[in-house]
Write a protein that holds these residues in place. Structure first.
Motif, PDB file in Angstrom:
ATOM      1  N   ALA A   8       6.506  16.391 -16.750  1.00 35.32           N
ATOM      2  CA  ALA A   8       4.784  16.246 -16.089  1.00 35.32           C
ATOM      3  C   ALA A   8       4.940  16.275 -14.468  1.00 35.32           C
ATOM      4  CB  ALA A   8       4.365  15.354 -16.813  1.00 35.32           C
ATOM      5  N   PRO A   9       4.420  17.153 -13.754  1.00 34.30           N
ATOM      6  CA  PRO A   9       4.316  16.925 -12.467  1.00 34.30           C
ATOM      7  C   PRO A   9       3.410  15.746 -12.002  1.00 34.30           C
ATOM      8  CG  PRO A   9       3.812  19.305 -12.885  1.00 34.30           C
ATOM      9  CD  PRO A   9       3.935  18.439 -14.299  1.00 34.30           C
ATOM     10  N   LEU A  10       3.919  14.904 -11.144  1.00 37.59           N
ATOM     11  CA  LEU A  10       2.946  13.689 -10.680  1.00 37.59           C
ATOM     12  C   LEU A  10       2.410  13.797  -9.450  1.00 37.59           C
ATOM     13  CD1 LEU A  10       5.657  10.962 -12.037  1.00 37.59           C
ATOM     14  CD2 LEU A  10       3.600  11.719 -13.107  1.00 37.59           C
ATOM     15  N   PRO A  11       1.414  13.029  -9.087  1.00 38.60           N
ATOM     16  CA  PRO A  11       0.565  13.266  -7.640  1.00 38.60           C
ATOM     17  C   PRO A  11       1.577  12.599  -6.552  1.00 38.60           C
ATOM     18  CG  PRO A  11      -0.782  12.069  -9.246  1.00 38.60           C
ATOM     19  CD  PRO A  11       0.709  12.127 -10.096  1.00 38.60           C
ATOM     20  N   HIS A  12       1.417  13.180  -5.314  1.00 31.50           N
ATOM     21  CA  HIS A  12       2.323  12.842  -4.307  1.00 31.50           C
ATOM     22  C   HIS A  12       1.980  11.461  -3.898  1.00 31.50           C
ATOM     23  CE1 HIS A  12       4.092  13.056  -0.450  1.00 31.50           C
ATOM     24  NE2 HIS A  12       2.921  12.565   0.192  1.00 31.50           N
ATOM     25  N   LEU A  13       3.316  10.527  -4.042  1.00 36.40           N
ATOM     26  CA  LEU A  13       3.270   9.378  -3.635  1.00 36.40           C
ATOM     27  C   LEU A  13       4.030   8.896  -2.678  1.00 36.40           C
ATOM     28  CD1 LEU A  13       2.429   6.276  -4.581  1.00 36.40           C
ATOM     29  CD2 LEU A  13       4.420   6.502  -6.224  1.00 36.40           C
ATOM     30  N   GLY A  14       3.538   8.582  -1.351  1.00 40.11           N
ATOM     31  CA  GLY A  14       4.266   8.136  -0.188  1.00 40.11           C
ATOM     32  C   GLY A  14       5.159   9.332   0.193  1.00 40.11           C
ATOM     33  N   LEU A  72     -10.827  -7.839   6.029  1.00 37.56           N
ATOM     34  CA  LEU A  72      -9.661  -6.683   6.370  1.00 37.56           C
ATOM     35  C   LEU A  72      -9.025  -6.460   5.302  1.00 37.56           C
ATOM     36  CD1 LEU A  72      -8.993  -7.631   9.947  1.00 37.56           C
ATOM     37  CD2 LEU A  72     -10.681  -6.123   9.196  1.00 37.56           C
ATOM     38  N   VAL A  73      -8.218  -7.324   4.761  1.00 40.68           N
ATOM     39  CA  VAL A  73      -7.236  -7.249   3.911  1.00 40.68           C
ATOM     40  C   VAL A  73      -7.439  -7.176   2.324  1.00 40.68           C
ATOM     41  CG1 VAL A  73      -4.997  -8.063   3.281  1.00 40.68           C
ATOM     42  CG2 VAL A  73      -5.663  -8.452   5.352  1.00 40.68           C
ATOM     43  N   VAL A  74      -8.217  -7.865   1.765  1.00 40.17           N
ATOM     44  CA  VAL A  74      -8.548  -8.001   0.457  1.00 40.17           C
ATOM     45  C   VAL A  74      -9.086  -6.859  -0.174  1.00 40.17           C
ATOM     46  CG1 VAL A  74     -10.053  -9.255  -1.414  1.00 40.17           C
ATOM     47  CG2 VAL A  74      -8.752 -10.485   0.474  1.00 40.17           C
ATOM     48  N   PRO A  75     -10.308  -6.261   0.562  1.00 39.18           N
ATOM     49  CA  PRO A  75     -10.655  -5.079  -0.166  1.00 39.18           C
ATOM     50  C   PRO A  75      -9.934  -4.001  -0.158  1.00 39.18           C
ATOM     51  CG  PRO A  75     -12.482  -5.998   1.566  1.00 39.18           C
ATOM     52  CD  PRO A  75     -11.077  -6.567   1.544  1.00 39.18           C
ATOM     53  N   GLY A  76     -10.031  -3.286  -1.658  1.00 39.01           N
ATOM     54  CA  GLY A  76      -9.212  -2.212  -1.772  1.00 39.01           C
ATOM     55  C   GLY A  76      -7.700  -2.039  -1.570  1.00 39.01           C
ATOM     56  N   THR A  77      -6.934  -3.216  -1.717  1.00 36.11           N
ATOM     57  CA  THR A  77      -5.507  -3.175  -1.592  1.00 36.11           C
ATOM     58  C   THR A  77      -4.746  -3.427  -2.846  1.00 36.11           C
ATOM     59  OG1 THR A  77      -5.543  -5.623  -0.991  1.00 36.11           O
ATOM     60  CG2 THR A  77      -5.309  -3.730   1.079  1.00 36.11           C
ATOM     61  N   GLY A  78      -3.903  -2.739  -3.109  1.00 34.47           N
ATOM     62  CA  GLY A  78      -3.091  -2.802  -4.460  1.00 34.47           C
ATOM     63  C   GLY A  78      -1.900  -3.783  -4.234  1.00 34.47           C
ATOM     64  N   LEU A  79      -1.343  -3.959  -5.212  1.00 36.76           N
ATOM     65  CA  LEU A  79      -0.095  -4.905  -5.355  1.00 36.76           C
ATOM     66  C   LEU A  79       1.105  -3.895  -4.617  1.00 36.76           C
ATOM     67  CD1 LEU A  79      -0.179  -6.485  -8.829  1.00 36.76           C
ATOM     68  CD2 LEU A  79      -0.774  -7.414  -6.480  1.00 36.76           C
ATOM     69  N   SER A 130      -4.241   0.922   5.806  1.00 37.43           N
ATOM     70  CA  SER A 130      -4.729   2.196   5.500  1.00 37.43           C
ATOM     71  C   SER A 130      -3.650   3.151   4.610  1.00 37.43           C
ATOM     72  CB  SER A 130      -4.730   3.094   6.740  1.00 37.43           C
ATOM     73  OG  SER A 130      -5.188   4.722   6.389  1.00 37.43           O
ATOM     74  N   ARG A 131      -2.420   2.935   4.925  1.00 36.83           N
ATOM     75  CA  ARG A 131      -1.111   3.172   4.222  1.00 36.83           C
ATOM     76  C   ARG A 131      -1.284   2.589   2.759  1.00 36.83           C
ATOM     77  NH1 ARG A 131       1.204   3.101   9.382  1.00 36.83           N
ATOM     78  NH2 ARG A 131       2.154   1.026   8.797  1.00 36.83           N
ATOM     79  N   GLY A 132      -1.395   1.263   2.782  1.00 32.81           N
ATOM     80  CA  GLY A 132      -1.457   0.529   1.650  1.00 32.81           C
ATOM     81  C   GLY A 132      -2.292   1.069   0.758  1.00 32.81           C
ATOM     82  N   ARG A 133      -3.662   1.263   1.158  1.00 31.81           N
ATOM     83  CA  ARG A 133      -4.561   1.629   0.440  1.00 31.81           C
ATOM     84  C   ARG A 133      -4.435   3.031  -0.333  1.00 31.81           C
ATOM     85  NH1 ARG A 133      -8.133  -1.158   4.421  1.00 31.81           N
ATOM     86  NH2 ARG A 133      -8.643  -2.984   3.422  1.00 31.81           N
ATOM     87  N   ALA A 134      -3.900   3.873   0.576  1.00 32.53           N
ATOM     88  CA  ALA A 134      -3.621   5.171   0.016  1.00 32.53           C
ATOM     89  C   ALA A 134      -2.411   5.247  -1.162  1.00 32.53           C
ATOM     90  CB  ALA A 134      -3.036   6.372   1.299  1.00 32.53           C
ATOM     91  N   THR A 135      -1.445   4.292  -0.873  1.00 31.20           N
ATOM     92  CA  THR A 135      -0.503   4.394  -1.652  1.00 31.20           C
ATOM     93  C   THR A 135      -1.091   3.287  -3.229  1.00 31.20           C
ATOM     94  OG1 THR A 135       1.393   3.778  -0.278  1.00 31.20           O
ATOM     95  CG2 THR A 135       1.892   3.034  -2.376  1.00 31.20           C
ATOM     96  N   ARG A 136      -1.794   2.448  -3.128  1.00 28.78           N
ATOM     97  CA  ARG A 136      -2.508   2.120  -4.266  1.00 28.78           C
ATOM     98  C   ARG A 136      -3.359   3.204  -5.084  1.00 28.78           C
ATOM     99  NH1 ARG A 136      -8.471   0.119  -3.379  1.00 28.78           N
ATOM    100  NH2 ARG A 136      -8.288   2.521  -2.880  1.00 28.78           N
ATOM    101  N   ASP A 137      -4.000   4.051  -4.241  1.00 28.20           N
ATOM    102  CA  ASP A 137      -4.670   5.113  -4.950  1.00 28.20           C
ATOM    103  C   ASP A 137      -3.727   6.225  -5.753  1.00 28.20           C
ATOM    104  OD1 ASP A 137      -7.011   4.222  -4.067  1.00 28.20           O
ATOM    105  OD2 ASP A 137      -7.278   5.405  -2.314  1.00 28.20           O
ATOM    106  N   ALA A 138      -2.551   6.445  -5.069  1.00 29.23           N
ATOM    107  CA  ALA A 138      -1.557   7.261  -5.348  1.00 29.23           C
ATOM    108  C   ALA A 138      -0.880   6.828  -6.658  1.00 29.23           C
ATOM    109  CB  ALA A 138      -0.551   7.586  -4.585  1.00 29.23           C
TER     110      ALA A 138
END
Length: 515
Positions: free
Chosen positions: A494-500, A46-53, A407-415
């Protein structure tokens, strides 16, 4: 008692029957190993795949990682979790490998912490306590994270369990030298992870060792002092080497935590249970009260566990009785560990209470088992079904909250990854410096140093950052209507992607950065 247990007569037979009824005759290894293995699998799936620091994780990992310069290490932090992560973090930049390593390690830690209690509690009760604790969304989420609180929880379980094993041994006998070593090791682990927690852990045990006449043993008091001191030693030494002394570091740590004083944070913790890893300031609506039902039930069930244990003792409800103490002392120590986070700080993070939850799981499990086995046989099926339904509903809530957090954590990692990539396209490449909003995670991902000119992590002056920008690429990250420092106002934007929750996120990039 030993000879009676082995005797073939009616008394020995009754004792064997009692042991089977309580689960004392169950083999602890398969039960506890099964709980630990299930906990590890949950993390890996559940947790290990795809989660960032996370932000705090990045600070701890950066101290040993070759990926980027070390982030500023503020006064309240301790390096124990960095030491634990170092064997993997120092060799690879792979977050997945680091998470997998910690997932397995945390499963082993749960097994070791429960194993200490195998001579104190019936094995099924102990296994149920492990399931209750390890199935909390907070526990599963933080199991593979580079964060100290779960390891303080393990240290607390080991410490209290070993303390009871030592003081319950006959006075003047050989006792259990392994338990005495475990007592010191548990405090050492807690102190390395969070020195203040180690102190709150040792206080009730020291008080018990002094107030209960049968427990007054010089060796116990000595190990309590030495174990706590050894765990806190690295933090104290660093206070003199980097912060100007212990008093100065404590003062600075209190400032960063908002000033230690009387602050009731019960409502903050309730709101945080909805899935907020940090609620600071916690001025948000409480939209999902169902996520806190278990929190209200926790003290009631823990008190029930203490009473249930006392009913079997020779002196009911007496701390001196061995059966009562295995439920009462963990509950009292859990209260002590919760004091700073419920009464002394004005914000909340669910992970702060993990040590308390770990200890309270023991009397709660005792209560649940007693609810099922302590009623007349004609009612056991109905009561057992009611308990099972309640536990199933509790687990459903826990894993629903966990899914939202992940879900929120993975979205933040991608951002964060997209933002770091955008900075690289703008020419912010190592060696480089990033400052401003969310600088720690983005800098680490981009391979840059993170430096702040103000706030809790202030580590450079404005003049120093301006001078750095003349020789290496520097990016100052700004949100909303905030303005960059005067020296950066003429830099390329430089505009940056939306983050949180950050709006109008942008970077002011120094001329030394060439796209």
């Amino acid at each position: 008692m030993h000879s009676a247990r082995l005797a073939p007569g009616p008394q020995g037979q009754r004792l064997r029957q009692d042991r089977r009824a309580l689960g004392l005759a169950a083999r602890p290894l398969p039960w506890l190993a099964g709980v630990a293995a299930l906990f590890t699998v949950l993390q890996l799936v559940l947790v290990v795949p795809g989660t960032g620091l996370g932000w705090d994780e990045t600070v701890y990992v950066s101290q040993v990682s070759p990926q980027a310069p070390a982030a500023f290490f503020s006064a309240p932090r301790a390096r124990g979790i960095t030491f634990l992560a170092a064997p993997v973090a120092a060799l690879t930049a792979s977050t997945g490998l680091l998470r997998g390593y910690l997932a397995v390690l945390s499963g082993c830690g749960l097994f070791a912490a429960l194993w200490v209690w195998r001579r104190l509690l019936p094995v099924p009760v102990l296994a149920l306590a492990g399931v209750l604790f390890s199935s909390l969304w907070i526990t599963v989420f933080y199991g593979p994270q580079v964060m100290p609180n779960l390891w303080v929880a393990y240290g607390a379980l080991i410490t209290v369990g070993c303390f009871l094993r030592v003081v319950r041994a006959p006075a003047g006998g050989a006792g259990d030298p392994r338990a005495l070593l475990g007592l010191g090791a548990g405090l050492l682990l807690a102190g390395l992870m969070r020195p203040s927690d180690a102190v709150w852990l040792a206080l009730p045990l020291g008080a018990a060792a002094l107030l209960v006449r049968e427990w007054r043993r010089p060796a116990v008091l000595l190990v309590l002092v030495l174990g706590t001191a050894a765990g806190c030693a690295e933090w104290v030494v660093e206070a003199y080497l980097r912060y100007g002394g212990l008093a100065e570091r404590l003062h600075r740590a209190s400032e960063i935590q908002g000033g230690m004083g009387l602050h009731l944070a019960f409502d903050d913790q309730l709101r945080a249970l909805e899935g907020r890893s940090l609620c600071r300031p916690c001025e948000v609506a409480w939209r999902q009260p169902a996520t806190a039902v278990w929190w209200f039930a926790l003290p009631v069930l823990a008190a029930g566990g203490v009473l249930a244990a006392g009913r079997r003792g020779r002196r009911p409800f007496s701390v001196r009785d061995g059966r009562t103490s295995v439920a009462l002392l963990p509950a009292l120590t859990a209260v002590s560990l919760a004091v700073p986070y419920l009464l002394l700080i004005d914000y909340a993070a669910p992970r702060f209470l993990l040590p308390s939850y770990a200890l309270l799981a023991l009397p709660v499990a005792l209560c649940l088992v007693w609810l099922v086995t302590g009623v007349p046989r004609s009612l056991r099926t109905a009561v057992g079904a009611a308990v099972a339904v309640a536990l199933a509903a509790h687990l459903a809530v826990q894993f629903a909250v966990l899914e939202g957090v992940l879900s929120r954590g993975r979205a933040t990692r991608d951002a964060v990854g997209r933002t770091a990539a955008e900075l690289r396209r703008e020419g912010v490449r190592p060696p480089c410096v990033v400052s401003g909003a969310e600088a720690v995670r983005i800098a680490f991902r981009a391979g840059c140093a993170s430096r702040q000119v103000r706030g809790h992590d202030g580590s450079i002056t404005r003049a120093g950052l301006a001078a750095t920008a003349r020789t290496v690429p520097v990016a100052v990250l700004v949100t909303g209507t905030n303005e960059p420092p005067p020296f950066a106002r003429g830099w390329r934007v430089a505009p940056l992607p939306h983050l949180g929750g950050l709006r109008d996120y942008r970077a002011y990039v120094s001329p030394s950065a060439t796209p």
